[in-house]
Design an enzyme around this catalytic site. Structure first.
Site, PDB file in Angstrom:
ATOM      1  N   HIS A 169       0.804  -1.224   0.000  1.00 51.60           N
ATOM      2  CA  HIS A 169       0.000   0.000   0.000  1.00 51.60           C
ATOM      3  C   HIS A 169       0.828   1.261   0.000  1.00 51.60           C
ATOM      4  CE1 HIS A 169      -3.304  -2.751   0.702  1.00 51.60           C
ATOM      5  NE2 HIS A 169      -3.946  -1.832   0.009  1.00 51.60           N
TER       6      HIS A 169
ATOM      7  N   GLU B  44     -12.427  -8.645  -5.375  1.00 58.04           N
ATOM      8  CA  GLU B  44     -10.990  -8.802  -5.119  1.00 58.04           C
ATOM      9  C   GLU B  44     -10.654 -10.135  -4.455  1.00 58.04           C
ATOM     10  OE1 GLU B  44      -9.565  -5.357  -2.970  1.00 58.04           O
ATOM     11  OE2 GLU B  44     -11.219  -5.372  -1.572  1.00 58.04           O
TER      12      GLU B  44
ATOM     13  N   ASP C  99      -5.499  -7.017  -5.007  1.00 66.72           N
ATOM     14  CA  ASP C  99      -5.784  -8.148  -4.138  1.00 66.72           C
ATOM     15  C   ASP C  99      -6.217  -9.364  -4.942  1.00 66.72           C
ATOM     16  OD1 ASP C  99      -5.225  -7.554  -1.429  1.00 66.72           O
ATOM     17  OD2 ASP C  99      -6.789  -6.024  -1.509  1.00 66.72           O
TER      18      ASP C  99
ATOM     19  N   CYS D 178     -10.162  -0.690 -10.345  1.00 66.02           N
ATOM     20  CA  CYS D 178      -9.504   0.371  -9.595  1.00 66.02           C
ATOM     21  C   CYS D 178      -8.165  -0.088  -9.006  1.00 66.02           C
ATOM     22  CB  CYS D 178     -10.411   0.935  -8.502  1.00 66.02           C
ATOM     23  SG  CYS D 178     -10.872  -0.283  -7.268  1.00 66.02           S
TER      24      CYS D 178
HETATM   25  C1  PEP Z   1      -7.053  -3.608  -4.871  1.00 65.98           C
HETATM   26  O1  PEP Z   1      -6.931  -4.532  -4.061  1.00 65.98           O
HETATM   27  O2  PEP Z   1      -6.829  -3.713  -6.086  1.00 65.98           O
HETATM   28  C2  PEP Z   1      -7.462  -2.273  -4.393  1.00 65.98           C
HETATM   29  C3  PEP Z   1      -7.792  -1.329  -5.239  1.00 65.98           C
HETATM   30  O3  PEP Z   1      -7.465  -2.052  -3.050  1.00 65.98           O
HETATM   31  P1  PEP Z   1      -6.147  -1.900  -2.161  1.00 65.98           P
HETATM   32  O4  PEP Z   1      -4.959  -1.811  -3.090  1.00 65.98           O
HETATM   33  O5  PEP Z   1      -6.322  -0.670  -1.359  1.00 65.98           O
HETATM   34  O6  PEP Z   1      -6.165  -3.143  -1.366  1.00 65.98           O
HETATM   35 MG    MG Z   2      -7.770  -4.372  -2.077  1.00 64.99          MG
END
Ligand code: PEP
Ligand code: MG
Length: 428
Positions: free
Chosen positions: A34, A275, A299, A346
């Protein structure tokens, strides 16, 4: 300043004055962690997972950080400096060229238009994104402001933070994800200690066990949207339809409570993140319950490939273009379309120009990405036809190896004249 640390945390990004920060290096983590995602959004070159780095010996040394290739040079000689100065100037020139696209739509040569949205977390991201021509927010990571605090923000504090996001983008939509903590996203004031945090108490699992946290957050979002009505709410880490049913129940309750308190707000659209692999096989059950779907490819890739996105030792196995991942992405969009529900991506794949080309060809309705890559993606999509992208998708989707797919995409985009935009080894 180049920030070198054993472990980088999102809170550190909030503490260091960003106008002084030129690059970051971390011994722990990987490019899918992250903190790496936040750094990318801020446009700060970052190398993660530099496992054997004698980081304590680097203080005061001249360093070159190559975020494209994941390389770090200490005490560079003149030749290397010159080489990297040239790359840096080239990057600056490219950014200036791309500025001309800000008010242009993301439309292919044969007239296919695909909205490009942005992912935000810090308020600086939101301001930067507006300047870069984003048409909405596809993912506001609400855990980021939570991580910057030393206690849970109150309902009115949250309301203020969310209002700023909603106002910045109004009248365009802002998709706020309910608190997604756990995994590698920890709150110092709410410690979660588990042997397998990515398979544990994460995202909606935490907030459904603590409906008081969920309700406060959703009410704050709704109150913040009064008079703007551009709020969308998105649920992370869903692995069962019952989680969606319970969350919807709580969201309706929060709406009623908000109205009773005298706020005049519309019921926002609600969506589910795809995800977790099980969700891929329940697209129609999920789609029937909500207004939209959005794929969290970061994810989804980690869970499909059984590769911890935060572990540098297996970072080579985290392949964004793995055939299994591409097949899952195609299946999701086909099933969502069959239900007549809009579906976006996303995860970071949407902000990778090569990924964006494939996702557009698959039929995704919208792509949401970091502000840094948005102009690059737009430039590539404007320079190709949808037909060209579909042919490329048909070619790579039958291949057996993620590495071969990534290098084929790299080659094809270079051949089409986008070498300067995609940079070296972006798919790796
Ligand atoms: C993902 O898992 O692709 C996502 C957009 O959420 P994060 O990266 O915050 O887990
Ligand atoms: Mg995620």
């Amino acid at each position: 300043t180049i920030l070198v640390s054993e472990e980088l945390t999102p809170a550190m990004l909030g503490e260091v004055p960003t106008d002084k920060l030129r690059a970051m290096v971390s011994v722990k983590g990987s490019s899918n962690s992250h903190v790496a995602i936040l750094a990318r959004a801020m446009g700060i070159p970052t190398v993660m997972g530099a496992v054997d780095l004698p980081y304590a010996q680097l203080d005061g040394k001249d360093l070159i950080v190559d975020g494209y290739r994941g390389l770090l040079f200490s005490n560079p000689n003149d030749e290397l400096r010159e080489q990297y100065n040239a790359i840096y100037e080239e990057e600056q020139a490219l950014a200036e060229d791309l500025e001309g696209l800000i008010h242009q739509p993301a439309e292919t040569l044969d007239g296919h238009r695909i909205p490009l949205w942005v992912n935000t977390g810090l308020i600086t991201d939101a301001l930067r994104s507006r300047d870069r021509g984003a048409e909405g927010v596809g993912l506001y990571r609400t855990e980021v402001p939570f991580m910057m605090k030393d206690r849970f923000p109150s309902e009115s504090e949250q309301q203020e933070i969310y209002r700023e996001q909603l106002e910045t983008f109004s009248p365009d939509p802002v998709t706020m994800r309910t608190l997604d903590i756990g995994g590698d996203k920890a709150l110092t004031y709410f410690p979660i200690n588990e042997a397998n945090p990515f398979l544990g108490w994460r995202g909606i699992r935490v907030t459904l066990d603590h409906p008081e946290i969920f309700l406060v957050q959703v009410r704050a979002m709704m109150k913040a949207s009064e008079g703007l009505n551009n709020l969308r709410i998105m649920l992370p880490m869903v692995s069962n339809v019952s989680e969606v049913d319970t969350a919807l129940h709580l969201i309706y309750r929060a709406h009623v409570e908000t109205l009773e308190e005298g706020f005049n707000v519309e019921m926002p659209q609600v969506g589910v993140m795809i995800e977790v692999p099980a969700a891929v096989y329940q697209i129609s059950d999920l789609a029937q319950r909500v207004d939209f779907l959005s794929v969290g490819s970061n994810d989804l890739t980690q869970y499909l490939l059984a590769v911890d996105r935060n572990n540098p030792r297996v970072a080579d196995l985290y392949q964004a273009f793995h055939p299994g991942v591409l097949q899952a992405l195609k299946r999701i969009v086909d099933e969502a379309r069959a239900e007549g529900k809009p579906v976006s991506v996303c995860g970071e794949l949407a902000g990778n120009p090569m990924g964006a080309v494939l996702l557009m060809a698959m039929g995704y309705d919208c792509l949401s990405m970091n502000a840094t890559n948005l102009p690059k993606v737009k430039s590539v999509l404007r320079g190709i036809s949808r037909e060209w992208a579909e042919n490329l998708l048909n070619e790579v989707i039958t291949m057996e190896s993620g590495e071969v797919i990534a290098s084929t995409l790299q080659l094809m985009l270079e051949k089409a004249g986008f070498g300067r935009i995609i940079g070296p080894n972006v798919g790796a």
